[in-house]
Design a protein around this motif. Structure first.
Motif, PDB file in Angstrom:
ATOM      1  N   ASP A  51      30.538  24.787 -37.722  1.00 57.72           N
ATOM      2  CA  ASP A  51      29.563  24.165 -36.828  1.00 57.72           C
ATOM      3  C   ASP A  51      30.172  22.958 -36.138  1.00 57.72           C
ATOM      4  O   ASP A  51      29.974  22.742 -34.929  1.00 57.72           O
ATOM      5  N   LYS A  52      30.920  22.175 -36.892  1.00 56.54           N
ATOM      6  CA  LYS A  52      31.604  21.011 -36.322  1.00 56.54           C
ATOM      7  C   LYS A  52      32.580  21.437 -35.236  1.00 56.54           C
ATOM      8  O   LYS A  52      32.635  20.831 -34.154  1.00 56.54           O
ATOM      9  N   ALA A  53      33.354  22.475 -35.507  1.00 55.92           N
ATOM     10  CA  ALA A  53      34.346  22.942 -34.530  1.00 55.92           C
ATOM     11  C   ALA A  53      33.673  23.455 -33.259  1.00 55.92           C
ATOM     12  O   ALA A  53      34.138  23.182 -32.140  1.00 55.92           O
ATOM     13  N   ARG A  54      32.581  24.204 -33.428  1.00 55.06           N
ATOM     14  CA  ARG A  54      31.851  24.717 -32.250  1.00 55.06           C
ATOM     15  C   ARG A  54      31.295  23.573 -31.411  1.00 55.06           C
ATOM     16  O   ARG A  54      31.388  23.583 -30.178  1.00 55.06           O
ATOM     17  N   MET A  55      30.724  22.598 -32.088  1.00 52.52           N
ATOM     18  CA  MET A  55      30.115  21.470 -31.386  1.00 52.52           C
ATOM     19  C   MET A  55      31.155  20.662 -30.631  1.00 52.52           C
ATOM     20  O   MET A  55      30.949  20.284 -29.467  1.00 52.52           O
ATOM     21  N   ARG A  56      32.289  20.421 -31.266  1.00 54.02           N
ATOM     22  CA  ARG A  56      33.346  19.654 -30.621  1.00 54.02           C
ATOM     23  C   ARG A  56      33.921  20.409 -29.428  1.00 54.02           C
ATOM     24  O   ARG A  56      34.189  19.821 -28.368  1.00 54.02           O
ATOM     25  N   ALA A  57      34.137  21.715 -29.575  1.00 54.79           N
ATOM     26  CA  ALA A  57      34.708  22.504 -28.484  1.00 54.79           C
ATOM     27  C   ALA A  57      33.783  22.517 -27.271  1.00 54.79           C
ATOM     28  O   ALA A  57      34.237  22.398 -26.124  1.00 54.79           O
ATOM     29  N   LYS A  58      32.490  22.661 -27.509  1.00 53.28           N
ATOM     30  CA  LYS A  58      31.537  22.654 -26.389  1.00 53.28           C
ATOM     31  C   LYS A  58      31.502  21.303 -25.707  1.00 53.28           C
ATOM     32  O   LYS A  58      31.466  21.203 -24.474  1.00 53.28           O
ATOM     33  N   LEU A  59      31.508  20.232 -26.511  1.00 56.95           N
ATOM     34  CA  LEU A  59      31.509  18.887 -25.946  1.00 56.95           C
ATOM     35  C   LEU A  59      32.743  18.675 -25.075  1.00 56.95           C
ATOM     36  O   LEU A  59      32.646  18.157 -23.954  1.00 56.95           O
ATOM     37  N   ALA A  60      33.918  19.062 -25.577  1.00 52.89           N
ATOM     38  CA  ALA A  60      35.158  18.869 -24.834  1.00 52.89           C
ATOM     39  C   ALA A  60      35.124  19.635 -23.512  1.00 52.89           C
ATOM     40  O   ALA A  60      35.523  19.110 -22.458  1.00 52.89           O
ATOM     41  N   ALA A  61      34.635  20.875 -23.554  1.00 55.65           N
ATOM     42  CA  ALA A  61      34.581  21.693 -22.335  1.00 55.65           C
ATOM     43  C   ALA A  61      33.579  21.128 -21.334  1.00 55.65           C
ATOM     44  O   ALA A  61      33.874  21.029 -20.129  1.00 55.65           O
ATOM     45  N   ASP A  62      32.411  20.748 -21.817  1.00 56.49           N
ATOM     46  CA  ASP A  62      31.378  20.223 -20.916  1.00 56.49           C
ATOM     47  C   ASP A  62      31.811  18.905 -20.288  1.00 56.49           C
ATOM     48  O   ASP A  62      31.582  18.662 -19.098  1.00 56.49           O
ATOM     49  N   ALA A  63      32.426  18.038 -21.083  1.00 57.50           N
ATOM     50  CA  ALA A  63      32.853  16.737 -20.569  1.00 57.50           C
ATOM     51  C   ALA A  63      33.970  16.900 -19.552  1.00 57.50           C
ATOM     52  O   ALA A  63      34.001  16.202 -18.523  1.00 57.50           O
ATOM     53  N   ALA A  64      34.905  17.801 -19.813  1.00 64.75           N
ATOM     54  CA  ALA A  64      36.000  18.039 -18.864  1.00 64.75           C
ATOM     55  C   ALA A  64      35.463  18.571 -17.541  1.00 64.75           C
ATOM     56  O   ALA A  64      35.907  18.162 -16.459  1.00 64.75           O
ATOM     57  N   ALA A  65      34.500  19.488 -17.619  1.00 70.76           N
ATOM     58  CA  ALA A  65      33.904  20.032 -16.400  1.00 70.76           C
ATOM     59  C   ALA A  65      33.152  18.949 -15.633  1.00 70.76           C
ATOM     60  O   ALA A  65      33.211  18.894 -14.393  1.00 70.76           O
ATOM     61  N   ALA A  66      32.448  18.077 -16.348  1.00 73.50           N
ATOM     62  CA  ALA A  66      31.702  17.002 -15.699  1.00 73.50           C
ATOM     63  C   ALA A  66      32.646  16.013 -15.026  1.00 73.50           C
ATOM     64  O   ALA A  66      32.364  15.517 -13.928  1.00 73.50           O
ATOM     65  N   ARG A  67      33.775  15.707 -15.680  1.00 71.26           N
ATOM     66  CA  ARG A  67      34.746  14.804 -15.063  1.00 71.26           C
ATOM     67  C   ARG A  67      35.315  15.424 -13.786  1.00 71.26           C
ATOM     68  O   ARG A  67      35.480  14.735 -12.767  1.00 71.26           O
ATOM     69  N   ALA A  68      35.613  16.715 -13.823  1.00 75.11           N
ATOM     70  CA  ALA A  68      36.146  17.391 -12.641  1.00 75.11           C
ATOM     71  C   ALA A  68      35.125  17.385 -11.502  1.00 75.11           C
ATOM     72  O   ALA A  68      35.480  17.157 -10.333  1.00 75.11           O
ATOM     73  N   ASP A  69      33.865  17.628 -11.840  1.00 77.59           N
ATOM     74  CA  ASP A  69      32.810  17.602 -10.811  1.00 77.59           C
ATOM     75  C   ASP A  69      32.660  16.213 -10.215  1.00 77.59           C
ATOM     76  O   ASP A  69      32.465  16.057  -9.002  1.00 77.59           O
ATOM     77  N   ALA A  70      32.717  15.187 -11.075  1.00 76.60           N
ATOM     78  CA  ALA A  70      32.578  13.810 -10.597  1.00 76.60           C
ATOM     79  C   ALA A  70      33.712  13.464  -9.629  1.00 76.60           C
ATOM     80  O   ALA A  70      33.492  12.835  -8.581  1.00 76.60           O
TER      81      ALA A  70
END
Length: 235
Positions: A51-70
Protein backbone atom coordinates in the motif's frame (compact mmCIF):
# COMPACT_ATOMS: atom_id res chain seq x y z
CA UNK A 1 23.62 20.14 -4.62
CA UNK A 2 21.36 17.49 -3.15
CA UNK A 3 17.85 18.18 -4.37
CA UNK A 4 16.00 15.52 -2.46
CA UNK A 5 16.21 13.52 0.71
CA UNK A 6 14.80 10.24 1.88
CA UNK A 7 14.64 8.99 5.42
CA UNK A 8 13.29 5.61 6.39
CA UNK A 9 13.00 4.32 9.92
CA UNK A 10 12.09 0.66 9.97
CA UNK A 11 12.15 -0.08 13.65
CA UNK A 12 12.65 -3.46 15.25
CA UNK A 13 9.17 -4.70 15.97
CA UNK A 14 8.72 -5.36 19.64
CA UNK A 15 11.27 -2.75 20.66
CA UNK A 16 9.67 0.37 19.15
CA UNK A 17 6.19 1.41 18.25
CA UNK A 18 6.18 2.38 14.57
CA UNK A 19 7.61 1.61 11.16
CA UNK A 20 7.86 4.89 9.28
CA UNK A 21 9.02 6.05 5.87
CA UNK A 22 9.46 9.69 4.91
CA UNK A 23 10.61 11.23 1.63
CA UNK A 24 11.00 14.82 0.46
CA UNK A 25 11.75 15.82 -3.15
CA UNK A 26 11.27 19.07 -5.11
CA UNK A 27 7.93 17.68 -6.28
CA UNK A 28 6.44 16.15 -3.15
CA UNK A 29 6.63 15.16 0.50
CA UNK A 30 5.58 11.66 1.46
CA UNK A 31 5.07 10.02 4.87
CA UNK A 32 3.75 6.57 5.74
CA UNK A 33 3.69 4.88 9.14
CA UNK A 34 2.17 1.83 10.77
CA UNK A 35 2.41 0.35 14.27
CA UNK A 36 4.58 -2.52 15.43
CA UNK A 37 1.51 -4.61 16.22
CA UNK A 38 0.64 -4.59 12.52
CA UNK A 39 4.22 -5.22 11.45
CA UNK A 40 4.37 -8.38 13.55
CA UNK A 41 1.73 -10.00 11.32
CA UNK A 42 3.54 -11.06 8.16
CA UNK A 43 0.69 -10.91 5.63
CA UNK A 44 -0.57 -7.63 7.05
CA UNK A 45 2.91 -6.13 6.97
CA UNK A 46 3.22 -7.18 3.31
CA UNK A 47 -0.09 -5.50 2.51
CA UNK A 48 0.93 -2.30 4.27
CA UNK A 49 4.27 -2.20 2.46
CA UNK A 50 2.51 -2.71 -0.88
CA UNK A 51 0.00 0.00 0.00
CA UNK A 52 2.86 2.34 0.83
CA UNK A 53 4.56 1.63 -2.50
CA UNK A 54 1.33 2.19 -4.46
CA UNK A 55 0.64 5.45 -2.67
CA UNK A 56 4.15 6.77 -3.18
CA UNK A 57 4.21 5.82 -6.88
CA UNK A 58 0.90 7.58 -7.54
CA UNK A 59 2.04 10.67 -5.66
CA UNK A 60 5.30 10.82 -7.62
CA UNK A 61 3.51 10.44 -10.96
CA UNK A 62 0.79 12.97 -10.16
CA UNK A 63 3.25 15.54 -8.84
CA UNK A 64 5.54 15.17 -11.86
CA UNK A 65 2.59 15.63 -14.22
CA UNK A 66 1.42 18.70 -12.28
CA UNK A 67 4.89 20.25 -12.42
CA UNK A 68 5.03 19.67 -16.18
CA UNK A 69 1.59 21.24 -16.63
CA UNK A 70 2.57 24.24 -14.50
CA UNK A 71 5.69 24.81 -16.59
CA UNK A 72 3.74 24.47 -19.84
CA UNK A 73 1.02 26.89 -18.72
CA UNK A 74 3.41 29.33 -17.06
CA UNK A 75 2.11 29.26 -13.49
CA UNK A 76 3.87 28.39 -10.22
CA UNK A 77 4.02 24.77 -9.13
CA UNK A 78 3.09 23.97 -5.55
CA UNK A 79 4.70 20.90 -4.10
CA UNK A 80 2.36 17.98 -3.44
CA UNK A 81 2.00 16.23 -0.10
CA UNK A 82 0.63 12.85 0.93
CA UNK A 83 0.68 11.02 4.23
CA UNK A 84 -0.94 7.99 5.82
CA UNK A 85 -0.63 6.97 9.46
CA UNK A 86 -2.11 3.80 10.90
CA UNK A 87 -2.71 3.53 14.65
CA UNK A 88 -3.97 0.76 16.90
CA UNK A 89 -7.54 1.21 18.10
CA UNK A 90 -7.56 -2.08 19.97
CA UNK A 91 -6.17 -5.59 19.86
CA UNK A 92 -8.26 -8.48 21.14
CA UNK A 93 -7.75 -12.22 20.81
CA UNK A 94 -9.76 -12.09 17.55
CA UNK A 95 -9.16 -8.66 16.04
CA UNK A 96 -6.42 -6.12 15.48
CA UNK A 97 -8.34 -2.92 14.78
CA UNK A 98 -6.51 0.01 13.19
CA UNK A 99 -7.52 3.55 12.33
CA UNK A 100 -5.97 5.33 9.39
CA UNK A 101 -5.43 9.06 8.91
CA UNK A 102 -4.77 10.18 5.33
CA UNK A 103 -3.69 13.67 4.38
CA UNK A 104 -3.13 15.11 0.92
CA UNK A 105 -2.35 18.43 -0.73
CA UNK A 106 -2.38 18.91 -4.50
CA UNK A 107 -1.88 22.65 -4.83
CA UNK A 108 -5.38 23.89 -4.04
CA UNK A 109 -6.64 26.26 -1.38
CA UNK A 110 -6.20 23.65 1.34
CA UNK A 111 -5.37 20.02 1.85
CA UNK A 112 -7.82 17.20 2.39
CA UNK A 113 -8.08 14.55 5.07
CA UNK A 114 -9.70 11.14 5.20
CA UNK A 115 -10.22 8.50 7.86
CA UNK A 116 -9.86 4.76 7.28
CA UNK A 117 -10.52 1.55 9.16
CA UNK A 118 -8.52 -1.67 8.88
CA UNK A 119 -9.43 -4.83 10.76
CA UNK A 120 -7.27 -7.95 10.79
CA UNK A 121 -9.09 -11.16 11.73
CA UNK A 122 -6.44 -13.12 13.61
CA UNK A 123 -8.45 -16.33 13.53
CA UNK A 124 -9.06 -16.24 9.77
CA UNK A 125 -5.68 -14.70 8.97
CA UNK A 126 -7.09 -12.01 6.69
CA UNK A 127 -8.47 -8.49 6.52
CA UNK A 128 -12.17 -7.92 7.02
CA UNK A 129 -14.07 -4.68 6.57
CA UNK A 130 -15.30 -3.34 9.88
CA UNK A 131 -18.85 -3.02 8.57
CA UNK A 132 -18.79 -6.59 7.28
CA UNK A 133 -18.79 -8.05 10.78
CA UNK A 134 -22.40 -6.86 10.95
CA UNK A 135 -25.38 -8.41 9.20
CA UNK A 136 -26.13 -5.50 6.87
CA UNK A 137 -25.95 -1.72 6.46
CA UNK A 138 -29.63 -1.47 7.36
CA UNK A 139 -29.08 -3.33 10.61
CA UNK A 140 -26.07 -1.15 11.45
CA UNK A 141 -28.20 1.94 10.86
CA UNK A 142 -30.94 0.59 13.11
CA UNK A 143 -28.43 -0.22 15.86
CA UNK A 144 -26.45 3.03 15.86
CA UNK A 145 -28.26 5.61 13.74
CA UNK A 146 -30.41 7.29 16.38
CA UNK A 147 -27.61 7.53 18.96
CA UNK A 148 -25.16 8.74 16.29
CA UNK A 149 -27.45 11.55 15.12
CA UNK A 150 -28.18 12.67 18.67
CA UNK A 151 -24.49 12.74 19.59
CA UNK A 152 -23.61 14.53 16.35
CA UNK A 153 -26.24 17.21 16.98
CA UNK A 154 -24.81 17.83 20.44
CA UNK A 155 -21.25 18.05 19.15
CA UNK A 156 -22.11 20.32 16.22
CA UNK A 157 -23.98 22.63 18.56
CA UNK A 158 -20.89 22.83 20.81
CA UNK A 159 -18.66 23.73 17.88
CA UNK A 160 -20.98 26.16 16.14
CA UNK A 161 -22.57 27.75 19.19
CA UNK A 162 -26.09 27.20 17.88
CA UNK A 163 -28.52 24.38 17.22
CA UNK A 164 -27.14 22.86 14.05
CA UNK A 165 -29.00 19.59 14.30
CA UNK A 166 -31.34 20.41 11.42
CA UNK A 167 -28.79 21.97 9.07
CA UNK A 168 -30.30 22.19 5.57
CA UNK A 169 -26.92 21.50 3.94
CA UNK A 170 -25.36 18.96 6.28
CA UNK A 171 -28.05 16.62 7.50
CA UNK A 172 -27.11 13.73 9.76
CA UNK A 173 -25.34 11.22 7.49
CA UNK A 174 -26.13 7.54 7.49
CA UNK A 175 -23.74 5.26 9.33
CA UNK A 176 -22.84 3.71 5.97
CA UNK A 177 -21.28 7.07 5.02
CA UNK A 178 -18.99 7.03 8.07
CA UNK A 179 -15.74 5.33 8.96
CA UNK A 180 -16.54 2.64 11.53
CA UNK A 181 -13.89 1.55 14.03
CA UNK A 182 -14.06 -1.54 16.22
CA UNK A 183 -13.00 -0.60 19.75
CA UNK A 184 -12.62 -2.10 23.19
CA UNK A 185 -12.32 -0.75 26.70
CA UNK A 186 -10.82 -3.94 28.10
CA UNK A 187 -8.77 -5.50 25.28
CA UNK A 188 -10.81 -8.70 25.43
CA UNK A 189 -13.95 -8.08 23.38
CA UNK A 190 -15.31 -5.38 21.10
CA UNK A 191 -17.64 -3.32 23.29
CA UNK A 192 -17.62 0.10 21.64
CA UNK A 193 -17.76 1.52 18.14
CA UNK A 194 -16.03 4.62 16.83
CA UNK A 195 -17.83 6.57 14.11
CA UNK A 196 -16.00 9.23 12.10
CA UNK A 197 -17.52 11.74 9.70
CA UNK A 198 -14.79 13.28 7.56
CA UNK A 199 -14.91 16.95 6.51
CA UNK A 200 -17.91 17.71 4.28
CA UNK A 201 -19.72 14.53 5.41
CA UNK A 202 -21.45 15.97 8.48
CA UNK A 203 -20.26 19.57 8.41
CA UNK A 204 -18.17 22.14 6.61
CA UNK A 205 -14.42 21.86 6.10
CA UNK A 206 -13.90 24.45 8.84
CA UNK A 207 -15.72 22.24 11.36
CA UNK A 208 -13.25 19.42 10.82
CA UNK A 209 -14.05 15.75 11.27
CA UNK A 210 -16.53 14.47 13.81
CA UNK A 211 -15.40 11.40 15.76
CA UNK A 212 -17.78 9.91 18.28
CA UNK A 213 -17.74 6.68 20.29
CA UNK A 214 -20.85 4.66 21.06
CA UNK A 215 -21.18 1.64 23.36
CA UNK A 216 -22.17 -1.75 22.02
CA UNK A 217 -25.72 -2.26 23.25
CA UNK A 218 -28.27 -5.01 22.85
CA UNK A 219 -29.31 -3.87 19.39
CA UNK A 220 -25.69 -3.75 18.25
CA UNK A 221 -25.05 -7.26 19.54
CA UNK A 222 -28.01 -8.52 17.53
CA UNK A 223 -26.58 -6.75 14.48
CA UNK A 224 -23.29 -8.70 14.64
CA UNK A 225 -22.98 -11.72 12.37
CA UNK A 226 -23.20 -15.01 14.29
CA UNK A 227 -19.61 -15.92 13.39
CA UNK A 228 -18.33 -12.90 15.30
CA UNK A 229 -20.91 -12.57 18.07
CA UNK A 230 -18.82 -14.16 20.82
CA UNK A 231 -16.12 -11.56 20.14
CA UNK A 232 -18.49 -8.70 21.08
CA UNK A 233 -20.05 -7.78 24.41
CA UNK A 234 -21.76 -4.89 26.13
CA UNK A 235 -19.46 -2.66 28.23
Amino acid sequence: MRLWSVSMMVVAFGTASMAQAAETTPNYTFDYAYPAAAGQIGPLRAWLEADKARMRAKLAADAAAARADAKKEGFPFRSYDASKTWKVVTSTSRFLSLSGDVGSYTGGAHGMSQSLSLVWDKKAGRQVKSKDVFVSSAVIQAAFGTAWCAALKTERTKRLGADAGQDDIFKCPKVSDLTLLLGSSNGRVINRIGLIADPYVAGSYAEGPYELTLPVGAAALRAVKPAYRKDFARP
